[in-house]
Design a protein around this motif. Structure first.
Motif, PDB file in Angstrom:
ATOM      1  N   TYR A   1       4.792   5.933  -4.328  1.00  0.00           N
ATOM      2  CA  TYR A   1       5.625   5.889  -5.526  1.00  0.00           C
ATOM      3  C   TYR A   1       4.785   6.074  -6.797  1.00  0.00           C
ATOM      4  N   TYR A   2       3.697   5.286  -6.909  1.00  0.00           N
ATOM      5  CA  TYR A   2       2.868   5.364  -8.116  1.00  0.00           C
ATOM      6  C   TYR A   2       1.774   6.424  -8.014  1.00  0.00           C
ATOM      7  N   ARG A   3       1.463   6.841  -6.763  1.00  0.00           N
ATOM      8  CA  ARG A   3       0.479   7.896  -6.510  1.00  0.00           C
ATOM      9  C   ARG A   3      -0.905   7.533  -7.053  1.00  0.00           C
ATOM     10  N   TYR A   4      -1.308   6.292  -6.808  1.00  0.00           N
ATOM     11  CA  TYR A   4      -2.649   5.872  -7.171  1.00  0.00           C
ATOM     12  C   TYR A   4      -3.560   5.972  -5.956  1.00  0.00           C
ATOM     13  N   ARG A   5      -4.780   6.397  -6.210  1.00  0.00           N
ATOM     14  CA  ARG A   5      -5.743   6.546  -5.123  1.00  0.00           C
ATOM     15  C   ARG A   5      -6.204   5.176  -4.657  1.00  0.00           C
ATOM     16  N   LYS A   6      -6.264   4.991  -3.332  1.00  0.00           N
ATOM     17  CA  LYS A   6      -6.662   3.711  -2.770  1.00  0.00           C
ATOM     18  C   LYS A   6      -8.093   3.388  -3.161  1.00  0.00           C
ATOM     19  N   GLY A   7      -8.295   2.195  -3.678  1.00  0.00           N
ATOM     20  CA  GLY A   7      -9.613   1.763  -4.106  1.00  0.00           C
ATOM     21  C   GLY A   7      -9.839   1.883  -5.598  1.00  0.00           C
ATOM     22  N   SER A   8      -8.969   2.605  -6.306  1.00  0.00           N
ATOM     23  CA  SER A   8      -9.130   2.750  -7.746  1.00  0.00           C
ATOM     24  C   SER A   8      -8.711   1.466  -8.449  1.00  0.00           C
TER      25      SER A   8
ATOM     26  N   GLU B   1      19.112  -5.472  -5.784  1.00  0.00           N
ATOM     27  CA  GLU B   1      18.751  -4.158  -5.261  1.00  0.00           C
ATOM     28  C   GLU B   1      17.233  -4.006  -5.268  1.00  0.00           C
ATOM     29  N   PHE B   2      16.711  -3.394  -4.212  1.00  0.00           N
ATOM     30  CA  PHE B   2      15.273  -3.162  -4.122  1.00  0.00           C
ATOM     31  C   PHE B   2      14.893  -2.029  -5.064  1.00  0.00           C
ATOM     32  N   ASN B   3      13.800  -2.214  -5.794  1.00  0.00           N
ATOM     33  CA  ASN B   3      13.431  -1.260  -6.850  1.00  0.00           C
ATOM     34  C   ASN B   3      13.035   0.111  -6.325  1.00  0.00           C
ATOM     35  N   TYR B   4      12.644   0.186  -5.072  1.00  0.00           N
ATOM     36  CA  TYR B   4      12.132   1.445  -4.522  1.00  0.00           C
ATOM     37  C   TYR B   4      13.102   1.942  -3.450  1.00  0.00           C
ATOM     38  N   SER B   5      13.900   2.938  -3.819  1.00  0.00           N
ATOM     39  CA  SER B   5      15.007   3.373  -2.968  1.00  0.00           C
ATOM     40  C   SER B   5      14.711   4.619  -2.139  1.00  0.00           C
ATOM     41  N   SER B   6      13.534   5.206  -2.296  1.00  0.00           N
ATOM     42  CA  SER B   6      13.237   6.400  -1.502  1.00  0.00           C
ATOM     43  C   SER B   6      13.186   6.030  -0.022  1.00  0.00           C
ATOM     44  N   PRO B   7      13.707   6.874   0.852  1.00  0.00           N
ATOM     45  CA  PRO B   7      13.814   6.542   2.287  1.00  0.00           C
ATOM     46  C   PRO B   7      12.481   6.170   2.932  1.00  0.00           C
ATOM     47  N   GLU B   8      11.408   6.827   2.589  1.00  0.00           N
ATOM     48  CA  GLU B   8      10.126   6.549   3.242  1.00  0.00           C
ATOM     49  C   GLU B   8       9.600   5.154   2.892  1.00  0.00           C
ATOM     50  N   ILE B   9      10.120   4.567   1.803  1.00  0.00           N
ATOM     51  CA  ILE B   9       9.724   3.204   1.432  1.00  0.00           C
ATOM     52  C   ILE B   9      10.785   2.195   1.860  1.00  0.00           C
ATOM     53  N   PHE B  10      12.051   2.477   1.537  1.00  0.00           N
ATOM     54  CA  PHE B  10      13.109   1.494   1.779  1.00  0.00           C
ATOM     55  C   PHE B  10      13.398   1.300   3.267  1.00  0.00           C
ATOM     56  N   THR B  11      13.343   2.381   4.051  1.00  0.00           N
ATOM     57  CA  THR B  11      13.688   2.283   5.479  1.00  0.00           C
ATOM     58  C   THR B  11      12.799   1.297   6.222  1.00  0.00           C
TER      59      THR B  11
ATOM     60  N   ASP C   1       0.834  -1.212   0.000  1.00  0.00           N
ATOM     61  CA  ASP C   1       0.000   0.000   0.000  1.00  0.00           C
ATOM     62  C   ASP C   1       0.864   1.255   0.000  1.00  0.00           C
ATOM     63  N   LEU C   2       1.923   1.234   0.801  1.00  0.00           N
ATOM     64  CA  LEU C   2       2.819   2.386   0.882  1.00  0.00           C
ATOM     65  C   LEU C   2       3.469   2.679  -0.472  1.00  0.00           C
TER      66      LEU C   2
END
Length: 665
Positions: A300-307, A346-356, A294-295
């Motif tokens: 990352y993709y900025r899709y609205r939840k439920g769409s 390597e993990f595809n999503y390297s932004s700190p809010e996701i990878f941490t 979900d995160l």
């Protein structure tokens, strides 16, 4: 069957009688099996007059006339029926002759759904007898007509599948079901479906794939890992669903079935570990995977939840997370199997809010678990060892190091080296195993060292190029104390190259170190008598002893010379051993250095770590980049492409391109 024919005839007669009532005819004729037709005369029409009798008719026939006047549509068929029944010939259901290829009739078996071979237990005695004959003829290659009684064909289908459970002969059952399906098309789809189930049940994956493609049966779930390995790994429903989410990217390492199985087992153990050890505010690992997915989808993709996009991407991202764990598991198996070439994990999503959060909750825990779990990874079998050593030509060094570190016994060491060479039979660098073993044993046991060197020559002669690597100075000094020992060993090698009798050469090794001169005992009394009888002989004997002393002095000087110089083993080779001569196309105009580099690639299965190649070229005072560029430039016109390419930390060559550089291409 006779009763059935009579019923049909009666039905035919009744139908005719009804038609006659509507359209009376002057004459009705029935044709029977005999040559004489049966004729039935129609009744005359009478005017119903009570008490009136035609003058031509006797009185005693009044009653019969009156009875006939009741229904003028009635036809007297008594003579007809007696004639028909008399002409019916009752025959046996089966031919009296010994021929088994035809039958007068097939015992009728009303159509019903056949679920197994056990349905034969509810058949009549006649039906069973006919089925036994039908099956026997089918196994001989003869298919009898069933006249629409397909129950027999379905019983045979299950019978053949039961036989397959015993003999497991795919080619046999494939041919039988094909013959059955072509003759009785209603059984074809069932036969294909049932046999595929059997093949999957017995883990006959290659046969199942062949049969599926041949019959155009496309099961899109079959290629999913969970479906494919459900029975082999005894997966639970949850494990099957998890494996169905991931895709194992095929490579040389996991293409070996044994390796692939161990990777999947390692992955499942890792997931089970995370499920059992993840505790966070009454949360579960399943919820954790949902939270991470979900995160990623929202941040990352900025899709609205439920769409709709959210739902589709959510499942895809969850599969990516499991796929990353799978890569870590494969790298762990590679490490245990001494494969230095690791996957890029390597993990595809390297932004700190996701990878941490992913690192803290998953990766950090797996780093500890995977190291500890290496003890549960099963060692590869012999066939897998051969495949791994073929693709990774330096892999043998890890096991060789263990063998040398645990050395205690000469015979045991030699056996382990021979076994290691057998596991590297497909490795183009297999001769190096014996060469290194010979160097190691030079300090331990001289005869053993020479034996292993003979093994090296044997493997080197079988390779694409006869290298004839010499021993270094230190080893040569320790092995040969005299020129005579060296010459004896040279003679053994040269004889071996000519006759290729390995066992004979190995037996002669011990003679190299045997003393060549016998001890001479001088009887002085005999000498004095000889001196008296032959005074001239004394002078001759003195000269002989003086010459021998000079030879010993020269031998001593030779030993001292060996302490400072290198002993060269001279091996006479024939034309067949010089396979490297003119191997490459002369139009390429390759230098000796370029040829040597290409041969290094060949011995390393056309893939070599960049650092290893750099070390080789450094020893020759050459720059790696310039040598690679010069080779690519020399071969570009012939290939119209780059020969040597970079692949992560490796240099690789296409084997097909390499073949085009050779004279015999």
């Amino acid at each position: 069957m006779t009763f059935f024919i009579i019923l049909v005839i009666l039905f035919f007669i009744i139908t005719i009688s009804k038609n006659q009532k509507k359209k009376p005819k002057n004459k009705v004729t029935f044709k029977n099996t005999s040559s004489n037709p049966i004729k039935v005369q129609p009744q005359k029409k009478y005017i119903e007059k009570r008490n009136e009798v035609p003058p031509s008719q006797p009185k005693n026939q009044i009653n019969s006339v009156e009875s006939n006047m009741k229904d003028d549509s009635i036809i007297d068929v008594s003579d007809l029926m007696s004639t028909l029944i008399g002409n019916i010939k009752i025959t046996s259901e089966y031919p009296s002759s010994s021929s088994s290829s035809s039958y007068s009739s097939v015992p009728y078996w009303p159509h019903q759904y056949v679920y197994s071979y056990d349905e034969i237990n509810y058949a009549t005695h006649e039906q069973r007898n006919f089925y036994d004959k039908f099956r026997a003829e089918f196994l001989k290659g003869n298919v009898l007509s069933l006249n629409g009684n397909t129950n027999y064909a379905f019983i045979l289908l299950f019978d053949l599948l039961n036989d397959f459970e015993v003999h497991k002969d795919y080619k046999k059952i494939e041919h039988q079901l094909e013959m059955l399906g072509n003759t009785f098309p209603r059984t074809k789809s069932y036969g294909v479906s049932f046999l595929l189930q059997k093949l999957e049940e017995y883990n006959m994956d290659d046969e199942a794939e062949h049969f599926r493609e041949k019959n155009q049966q496309y099961d899109y779930d079959y290629w999913k890992l969970g479906k494919k390995y459900k029975k082999k790994l005894n997966l639970s429903t949850e494990q099957e669903e998890i494996l169905n989410r991931i895709w194992l990217q095929t490579n040389v390492f996991n293409n070996a079935e044994f390796c692939k199985t161990e990777i999947l087992k390692q992955f499942l153990r890792a997931v089970e570990f995370l499920q059992n050890n993840y505790v966070s505010n009454d949360n579960s690992f399943v919820n954790l995977m949902d939270e991470l997915s979900d995160l990623i989808v929202r941040k990352y993709y900025r899709y609205r939840k439920g769409s709709q996009n959210y739902k589709y991407t959510f499942d895809s991202v969850k599969g990516e997370i499991y796929g990353h764990i799978l890569k870590l598991s494969e790298n762990n198996v590679r490490e245990v199997y001494s494969n230095k070439r690791k996957l890029t994990a390597e993990f595809n999503y390297s932004s700190p809010e996701i990878f941490t959060p992913y690192y803290e909750k998953v990766i950090s825990k797996l780093d500890v678990f995977l190291i500890d779990d290496q003890k549960n990874i099963v060692s590869p079998d012999t066939e897998t060892e051969k495949l791994l050593n073929e693709s990774n030509t330096t892999r043998w060094k890890s096991k060789f190091e263990i063998i040398t570190q645990t050395y205690t016994d000469i015979a045991d060491f030699e056996n382990q080296i021979i076994r290691l060479a057998e596991e590297n039979i497909k490795n183009p660098s297999v001769e190096n195993i014996f060469y290194e073993a010979s160097k190691f044993m030079a300090k331990q046991d001289k005869p053993s060292s020479l034996k292993l060197y003979v093994y090296y020559i044997d493997s080197d002669l079988k390779s694409s190029k006869f290298d004839n690597k010499q021993m270094n100075k230190t080893i040569q000094k320790s092995l040969f104390k005299t020129d005579e020992q060296l010459r004896d060993f040279e003679e053994i090698l040269n004889d071996f190259i000519k006759d290729r009798q390995l066992e004979n050469a190995l037996k002669r090794i011990t003679s190299v170190y045997e003393p060549k001169r016998k001890k001479i005992i001088i009887d002085r009394n005999s000498i004095q008598e000889v001196q008296k009888q032959h005074s001239g002989t004394v002078n001759l004997l003195n000269e002989y002893l003086q010459d021998e002393l000079e030879d010993e002095i020269k031998t001593s000087d030779s030993i001292e010379e060996n302490e400072t110089g290198e002993v060269q083993i001279h091996i006479t080779t024939d034309d067949n051993t010089e396979s490297a001569i003119s191997r490459f196309n002369s139009d390429l105009r390759l230098s000796e250095l370029q040829k040597e580099v290409l041969e290094i690639f060949e011995k390393n299965s056309f893939s070599i770590p960049q650092n290893e190649l750099e070390e080789v070229l450094k020893s020759k005072n050459q720059m790696m980049s310039s040598v690679i560029d010069s080779i690519n430039e020399s071969c570009y016109e012939t290939l119209d492409d780059v020969l040597i390419e970079e692949d992560d930390d490796y240099f690789t060559i296409s084997p097909d391109y390499y073949k085009k550089l050779l004279n015999n291409d």
